[in-house]
Scaffold this active site. Structure first.
Site, PDB file in Angstrom:
ATOM      1  N   LYS A 114      -5.066  -4.682  -0.245  1.00 14.49           N
ATOM      2  CA  LYS A 114      -5.888  -5.163   0.869  1.00 14.49           C
ATOM      3  C   LYS A 114      -6.806  -6.292   0.447  1.00 14.49           C
ATOM      4  CE  LYS A 114      -5.740  -0.931   3.563  1.00 14.49           C
ATOM      5  NZ  LYS A 114      -5.090  -1.164   4.802  1.00 14.49           N
ATOM      6  N   LYS A 195       5.344  -0.995   4.180  1.00 14.51           N
ATOM      7  CA  LYS A 195       4.871   0.080   5.072  1.00 14.51           C
ATOM      8  C   LYS A 195       4.540  -0.444   6.467  1.00 14.51           C
ATOM      9  CE  LYS A 195       0.631   1.567   5.132  1.00 14.51           C
ATOM     10  NZ  LYS A 195      -0.683   2.249   5.141  1.00 14.51           N
ATOM     11  N   LYS A 198      -0.953  -0.436  11.024  1.00 10.50           N
ATOM     12  CA  LYS A 198      -1.547  -0.776  12.312  1.00 10.50           C
ATOM     13  C   LYS A 198      -2.346  -2.073  12.307  1.00 10.50           C
ATOM     14  CE  LYS A 198      -4.463   3.102  12.042  1.00 10.50           C
ATOM     15  NZ  LYS A 198      -4.993   3.071  10.675  1.00 10.50           N
TER      16      LYS A 198
END
Ligand code: AQP
Length: 328
Positions: A114, A195, A198
């Site tokens: 991230k 993956k 969202k």
């Protein structure tokens, strides 16, 4: 009567729920809720670790509560609440920070992934696995039902629980991750080695629980597969394996049954049946979701009810932890 074990899990309102969140986590929470003392949190403090728009976050928090209930979590069986409504999470997070080594926090792969994406990387993002450990440990959860991507974070929670217990005496239950046998990682339909997430800017590979039947069908129709035409689970067929996984988890078929069923059929048939299964699974939750999103007062009431149920337990746990650490 034997006391039920506690399970805890959380979901971050960093966007709208995906099929990955449903299959990897929420579906299992729904199935487990009657057998355990079940606590499920909308972990809103975790959503603040990246740049957010407050209006969007507020809507996402309401949507998360609505989605959990729409997907079958029953407020009479499970305690559903917002993390920020129990200040003990942040407080225990700080106490655990002080027994977490910088190096072990730095090894978290989600942080590495991230932090590569954002221009500014907050200390909160670095520290979020410690807050997650506090989330789990505050309620002495024995089991944490999660998807594969959270495995490393539960390992850290275990390490911290053991470290605390060794230094200050037995205080925390040492939690264990609980992973679905199939569907612990649902992949992006366009990039089936990545993956499904969202918060991805490009939602074309990601089925959202709120997508209309037409959108769901079109996303699945465009899913990346391969050219050999065989419908089998295989490491070198990530796109087909992902579609089969979605199909199996939503229709309760084993991988073998699915492979037999699709034997001799083409990818068009596979995609059609996967779309049918997703659309059928989401039809009722989508109705309930729409109704709840039009009744924010009810969502406020449900969140408040959940937090009230947990407040006393959180305060009692913190009091013990602080006393053991030498605070007066
Ligand atoms: N693709 C997935 N397959 C299986 N399980 C998944 N989970 C998430 N994505 C998949 C599981 O859903 C639960 C809630 O996840 P989270 O909201 O805490 O955050 P996350 O794991 O970081 O999920 P996202 O959707 O990828 O969020 P963003 O994009 O904000 O990072 C967890 O149990 C997780 O394992």
């Amino acid at each position: 009567m034997e006391k039920k074990l506690t399970i805890f899990s959380g979901i971050k309102p960093s966007g709208r729920f995906t099929l990955g969140n449903y299959i990897g986590a929420v579906k299992n929470w729904q199935e487990m809720q009657s057998r355990y003392n079940s606590i499920f949190s909308v972990v809103d403090l975790h959503a603040l670790t990246v740049d957010i728009n407050p209006d969007e976050l507020r809507e996402n928090i309401y949507a998360a509560i609505a989605n959990l209930i729409a997907c079958g979590l029953d407020p009479n069986k499970s305690t559903i609440y917002c993390q920020s409504h129990i200040s003990g999470h942040a407080e225990l997070g700080w106490l655990l920070n002080c027994i977490t080594w910088f190096g072990e926090a730095g090894r978290m792969t989600q942080f590495k992934d991230k932090s590569r994406k954002g221009a500014q990387v907050s200390v909160g993002l670095f520290d979020y696995p410690v807050l997650m450990a506090a989330d789990i440990m505050l309620f002495d959860a024995a089991l944490v039902p999660i998807g594969e991507d959270q495995r490393q974070h539960v390992e850290l929670s275990r390490t911290l629980a053991v470290r605390f217990n060794n230094k200050y005496g037995n205080t925390f239950v040492v939690p264990e991750g609980y992973f679905p046998k199939l569907g612990a990682k649902i992949y992006d339909l366009q990039e089936p080695t990545k993956k499904m997430s969202k918060s991805d800017a490009d939602a074309s590979g990601c089925v959202l629980l709120e997508d209309s039947p037409e959108v769901i069908r079109s996303k699945i129709k465009r899913a990346v597969t391969d050219s050999d035409g065989k419908i089998v689970f295989s490491k070198d067929k990530p796109g087909v394996s992902n579609l089969l996984t979605i199909y199996c988890t939503l229709t309760n078929k084993t991988p073998k049954q699915a492979e037999e069923y699709f034997g001799g059929k083409g990818y068009g048939a596979l995609k059609n049946e996967v779309a049918d299964a997703v659309i059928a699974t989401l039809a009722e939750p989508q109705e309930i979701f729409k109704r709840l999103m039009n009744d924010k007062a009810e969502l406020d009431r449900l969140a408040k009810l959940g937090a009230e149920k947990l407040q006393k337990q959180a305060c009692a746990k913190l009091a013990v932890v602080k006393q053991k650490m030498g605070l007066i």
